[in-house]
Design an enzyme around this catalytic site. Sequence first.
Site, mmCIF file in Angstrom:
data_model
loop_
_atom_site.group_PDB
_atom_site.id
_atom_site.type_symbol
_atom_site.label_atom_id
_atom_site.label_comp_id
_atom_site.label_asym_id
_atom_site.label_seq_id
_atom_site.Cartn_x
_atom_site.Cartn_y
_atom_site.Cartn_z
ATOM 1 N N ARG A 194 0.831 -1.402 -0.038
ATOM 2 C CA ARG A 194 0.088 -0.093 0.010
ATOM 3 C C ARG A 194 0.897 1.176 -0.068
ATOM 4 N NH1 ARG A 194 2.610 2.059 3.389
ATOM 5 N NH2 ARG A 194 2.542 1.762 5.846
ATOM 6 N N GLU A 250 -0.013 9.693 8.894
ATOM 7 C CA GLU A 250 1.274 8.801 9.400
ATOM 8 C C GLU A 250 1.206 8.810 10.773
ATOM 9 O OE1 GLU A 250 2.050 6.633 7.135
ATOM 10 O OE2 GLU A 250 2.513 8.224 5.652
ATOM 11 N N HIS A 251 1.424 7.413 11.357
ATOM 12 C CA HIS A 251 1.626 7.236 12.762
ATOM 13 C C HIS A 251 0.243 7.551 13.552
ATOM 14 C CE1 HIS A 251 5.906 5.908 12.606
ATOM 15 N NE2 HIS A 251 5.650 6.754 11.714
ATOM 16 N N GLY A 268 8.491 1.297 3.279
ATOM 17 C CA GLY A 268 7.295 1.891 3.705
ATOM 18 C C GLY A 268 6.187 1.642 2.797
ATOM 19 N N ASP A 325 -1.954 -1.263 7.823
ATOM 20 C CA ASP A 325 -1.488 -1.753 6.621
ATOM 21 C C ASP A 325 -2.226 -3.384 6.219
ATOM 22 O OD1 ASP A 325 0.304 0.070 6.824
ATOM 23 O OD2 ASP A 325 1.993 -1.140 7.642
ATOM 24 N N LYS A 328 12.632 -2.592 9.479
ATOM 25 C CA LYS A 328 12.119 -2.447 10.773
ATOM 26 C C LYS A 328 12.920 -3.646 11.552
ATOM 27 C CE LYS A 328 7.785 -0.379 11.088
ATOM 28 N NZ LYS A 328 7.279 -1.411 10.135
HETATM 29 P P1 NG1 Z 1 5.106 0.668 7.257
HETATM 30 O O1 NG1 Z 1 5.617 1.578 6.646
HETATM 31 O O2 NG1 Z 1 4.596 -0.480 6.740
HETATM 32 O O3 NG1 Z 1 6.400 0.184 8.321
HETATM 33 C C1 NG1 Z 1 4.151 1.186 9.950
HETATM 34 C C2 NG1 Z 1 3.055 0.546 10.546
HETATM 35 C C3 NG1 Z 1 1.727 1.061 10.313
HETATM 36 C C4 NG1 Z 1 1.834 2.542 10.493
HETATM 37 C C5 NG1 Z 1 2.858 3.210 9.825
HETATM 38 C C6 NG1 Z 1 3.038 4.854 9.868
HETATM 39 C C7 NG1 Z 1 3.248 -1.916 10.984
HETATM 40 C C8 NG1 Z 1 2.915 -3.348 10.354
HETATM 41 N N1 NG1 Z 1 2.841 -0.935 10.139
HETATM 42 O O4 NG1 Z 1 3.898 0.817 8.230
HETATM 43 O O5 NG1 Z 1 0.776 0.505 11.153
HETATM 44 O O6 NG1 Z 1 1.635 2.987 11.890
HETATM 45 O O7 NG1 Z 1 4.087 2.679 10.029
HETATM 46 O O8 NG1 Z 1 1.984 5.459 9.668
HETATM 47 O O9 NG1 Z 1 3.557 -1.875 12.051
#
Ligand code: NG1
Length: 476
Positions: A49, A55-56, A154, A201, A245
């Site tokens: 996506r 965001e956050h 991301g 997500d 991550k």
């Molecule tokens: P991504 O960009 O997929 O690491 C993460 C979190 C989301 C959201 C966004 C910031 C996970 C699986 N995904 O996404 O829930 O908090 O950061 O908006 O932890």
Amino acid sequence: MNIPSHFYKANYDFETDRARILNRYERLIDNFKAKYDKKEFFIARAPGRINLIGEHTDYNGLPVLPMAVNRDIASVFSPLEDGKVILNNTDSSFTERQFYIEASIPPYNEGDWGNYCKAAVQGVIDHYKGKGKTCRDFKGLQIMLDGDIPLAAGLSSSSALVVLSALIFLKSNSLEIPKLELAGLMARAEHYVGTQGGGMDQAVSLLGKADHALKIDFNPLQVTPVKLPPGYKMVAANSLVQAAKSEGALDQYNRRAIECRLAAAALRKKFSEMLKRELPIRLIGDLNTEKLAIPEDQIRDLAEGILHRQPYSLSEIAALLEITPIETAKRYCKKRDGSLFPEPAEGFKLKNRYRHVKAEGKRVEGSFKALKENNMYEFGNLMNQSHASCRDLYEISCPELDKLVEISRESGALGSRLTGAGFGGCTISLLESDKVEAFINRVTQLYYRDFLNLEQEDYSSYIFSCKAVNGADVLS
Ligand code: NG1
């Protein structure tokens, strides 16, 4: 197995990318057959996506506005009678993983790709635990995967793998969980890998809708599709700064989640004292008129007065909450393995995190309205404001992302911002459709060639126009 053409049309840019897509599925099926020597199989996919804005906010109980995109993880799989799960990937750098289904599946090392599948299987068996099924009742499966979502960028390759694993595990066991319920279940299940993320997500990967963005609200989870106006496109561009991550970004991400929980706790305490009643506040998103019975602007002014700009130490927060520092750490700073998150040397930045989250939640509502009214200039402005807030208040940008956003705006974008968790990864830019080609050429020149000094033939895996597609599905 014949894959119907509507499957390709709803999930890919089939008109322009036909040969690559057909070839990809052919290769995937060949790989599956060669590896497992089986003729019967199912096919499934789960998309990545882009988050247009918000965001956050998800783990703070405030809305987000993402869309599922035409980059996904596709799989061919078949059930196995014993409780074994075998995972392979057409990309041989993801070496084979095998595990057995058991009541408590031990994770691989942090960051291992197999953990995303384990997270989903564990989530599903936990779900059925109280419903008369034990782990021995589940069939295993053998899986071949092929992904084209850029990694650590991301775009949620991790949640796509979680969601896909859940769907194919359910299918192999002739089980079904409604998608909205499964989205919530998988959001919690993904915490298995160590991130304290929200539910955006998993929800968008499951419930995405072709040509639509989704406004997603939380607690309870609710999804409202909104049509993307014709004549505009979103272009994703990878900064090429890895935001894995499994590395430093995991701590950075979790630290933001902790700071938000601490800000909510501090504000709950102070608002409860002021209003002389115990308030039901757990998340920043709970600090609203409905729960506090005072107008939004008053909540904002009071919160501004309560939180100070300088970072907080753990002992200062503990004193404010009237509990010990160790109790504070245990309540708010725990990792999944039970260990405590260390106090950051620069302290906890409660005020700036709070400000970002509240304002970003409002921007999502504004963007949703702008989309419905086809007001894409307003939408672009809100995207730009979001980036500034992510950079200055939430501190999740980096020099490369800022540069890419700047170049994108100079190259014709109506709005441009980082997307996803930040700390690297992709930007997204809003463009009038007829300006996309020139935009991609210019950003390629100014960012990839001039700024990163990267010379190559094809940049299409770094910068590409996104199509909004349907959520994950199993073809049967
Ligand atoms: P991504 O960009 O997929 O690491 C993460 C979190 C989301 C959201 C966004 C910031 C996970 C699986 N995904 O996404 O829930 O908090 O950061 O908006 O932890």
